[in-house]
Design an enzyme around this catalytic site. Structure first.
Site, short mmCIF file in Angstrom:
data_model
loop_
_atom_site.label_atom_id
_atom_site.label_comp_id
_atom_site.label_asym_id
_atom_site.label_seq_id
_atom_site.Cartn_x
_atom_site.Cartn_y
_atom_site.Cartn_z
N GLU A 31 118.35 117.54 -0.07
CA GLU A 31 117.17 117.21 0.75
C GLU A 31 117.24 118.06 2.01
O GLU A 31 117.96 117.73 2.95
CB GLU A 31 117.18 115.71 1.10
CG GLU A 31 116.93 114.81 -0.09
CD GLU A 31 115.48 114.84 -0.57
OE1 GLU A 31 114.59 115.22 0.21
OE2 GLU A 31 115.24 114.50 -1.74
N CYS A 75 112.39 116.61 9.36
CA CYS A 75 112.28 117.66 8.34
C CYS A 75 110.84 117.93 7.95
O CYS A 75 110.52 119.02 7.49
CB CYS A 75 113.11 117.27 7.14
SG CYS A 75 112.70 115.62 6.53
#
Ligand code: NAD
Length: 482
Positions: free
Chosen positions: A214, A249
């Site tokens: 991720e 993110c």
């Protein structure tokens, strides 16, 4: 307390023993652990939000919405759906094995490692743990050393809510993580940057361990002119500065709009920023600080790049002592500036102008694939073009970051922004092996598949495999006889 790594096989050998005992497989065990986690989230809400404040000065409401509520919802959803997810899925069987049945059995992988990042340190740690437990695995969580308050809170509280012979916390930084990575895991889920991801992938390759990575990237926001500008500005501002002050993110990394529309957009962004964070945003209690001095220096370096000098059109104030940087807008910085080459991951937002919005797709596609891509438009044609020409981990039209909260959508990157996905059922699947099982009966034994392969048998098998009914009828009697 968390586990201290003393002997080489720790803690995998103990966890493997626990996994082999079979106890993590039962629905009852999984449900008990998930209920324990849910209880922990509810009972320790104040400690969790306090730890997040210590680590990041994260506004309490942000912590409540982004970390507590999302983790709680993830746990509740998993508890609600788990029995159903665990059920074998019946699928059609095949004529050549008639009569038979086929099913897909969800099998736990074994002992899994979760390495999480500092920016949403509670959610990014606990959410994959929920998936790993739901899938029936034993699990180690290694929280980030850059959010030490949350990391030690995990180590202090989690063991008293779950079965600590199967679920463990290992605190530490590079040396502890390196030692963990030397061991054999059945899956690793890593959240963090793409440089370390390569270290994780190389370590995993030695044991053929599958991974979910991720990662991040530069998430673009393309802004058309036929929009509700006020709503768009609010949604961009909250997605950028209202999610950990840009340290997310999926936070907008840069905006692309047309030259003609940019003055209006810049005005709307400035007005919204002032409305949300006041005339002195450095004093705002509603903005997280930069996590540490390393990241502060990194962001300062991006701002000090001579290629962006004179390009700041709003903000730019910094306070190194308090690790604060004001929400900052920059206009038309060159593409070869550090800020357009690296993921910003902080409160700086460049706006790039183009003559025609379709040029923006080339700009986005010239960079590594982002984790999220955003478009504000009411044009169906532009939306379709965007969906079809831009590759990204996820996409959201007319808002930012919210897709992360829809557990019906897989969350994960593509290319440089990651591999694999999780959230909701996708978390369960990420830690599950889908075992294909075909069950035959002893009835219906057909000799045609066994040697010697006579011409009759060949004719019969070809008829079956080609689905040719006439040939099948002609050949079947002779074949059954032979
Ligand atoms: P970080 O510094 O917290 O590192 C992440 C983890 O990697 C930590 O647990 C750390 O101990 C470990 N680590 C660091 N160096 C290591 C090494 N040499 N060997 C083994 N392990 C090591 O977090 P970060 O990397 O600064 O995180 C920011 C990045 O993560 C950004 O790129 C961001 O976009 C991305 N991110 C992605 C997601 C997502 O869900 N896709 C979420 C948050 C952050």
């Amino acid at each position: 307390m968390g586990v201290e790594l003393q002997s080489p096989g720790e803690p995998v050998s103990e966890l493997r023993e626990s996994f082999r005992s079979g106890k993590t497989r039962s629905y009852k065990w999984r449900k008990t652990q998930l209920k324990g986690i849910l209880r922990m989230i509810v009972e320790k809400e104040t400690e969790i939000t306090d730890a997040l404040y210590v680590d990041l000065s994260k506004p309490k409401l942000e912590s409540f919405i982004h970390e507590i509520t999302l983790a709680k919802h993830s746990c509740e959803l998993t508890l609600k759906e788990l029995e159903h997810w665990m059920k074998p899925e019946k699928v059609s069987s095949i004529l050549t094995a008639f009569p038979s049945s086929s099913k897909i059995v969800s099998e736990p992988l074994g002992v899994v490692l979760i390495i999480s990042a500092w920016n949403f340190p509670f959610l990014l740690g606990i959410d994959p743990v929920i998936g790993a437990i739901a899938a029936g695995n034993a699990v180690v969580l290694k929280p980030s050393e850059s959010s030490p308050a949350t990391s030690s809170l995990f180590a202090r509280i989690l063991p008293s809510y779950v079965d600590s012979s199967c679920i463990k916390i290992v605190e530490g930084s590079i040396s502890e993580t390196t030692r963990l990575l030397e061991q054999k895991w059945d899956k690793i889920l890593y959240t963090g940057n793409a440089i370390v991801a390569r270290i994780i992938l190389a370590a995993a390759a030695k044991h053929l361990t599958p991974v979910v990575l991720e990662l991040g990237g530069k998430c673009p926001v393309v802004v058309d002119s036929d929009i509700d500008l006020k709503a768009a500005a609010r949604r961009i501002v909250v997605g950028k500065w209202g999610t950990n002050n840009g340290q997310a993110c999926i936070a907008p990394d840069y905006i692309i709009t047309t030259k003609s529309f940019s003055p209006k957009l810049v005005d709307a962004l400035k007005t919204t920023l002032e409305k949300f964070y006041g005339k002195e945003p450095m004093k705002s209690e509603d903005l997280s600080r930069v996590v540490n001095s390393n990241h502060f220096s990194r962001l300062t370096r991006l701002l000090a790049d001579e290629k962006v000098s004179g390009k700041v059109i709003h903000g730019g104030e910094r306070d190194e002592k308090q690790l604060k940087i004001a929400p900052t807008l920059l206009l038309d910085i060159p593409d070869d500036s550090l800020m357009m080459q690296e993921e910003i991951f902080g409160p700086l937002l460049p706006i790039i102008t183009v003559d025609n919005l379709e040029e923006s797709f080339d700009l986005i596609n010239s960079k590594p694939k982002p984790l999220a891509a955003y478009l504000f438009t009411t044009s169906k044609k532009l939306k379709e073009k965007f969906l079809n020409s831009v590759s990204a981990g996820g996409m959201l039209i007319n808002d930012t970051t919210l897709h992360f909260t829809n557990t019906n959508l897989p969350f994960g990157g593509v290319g440089e922004s990651g591999m694999g996905s999780y959230h909701g059922k996708f978390s369960f699947d990420a830690f599950t092996h889908k075992k294909g099982v075909l069950h035959r009966s002893f009835v219906g034994e057909v000799s045609a598949r066994y040697p010697p392969y006579t011409p009759r048998k060949q004719k019969f098998l070809k008829a079956v495999l080609n689905g040719d009914i006439t040939d099948l009828v002609l050949s079947v009697f002779g074949c059954l006889k032979s």
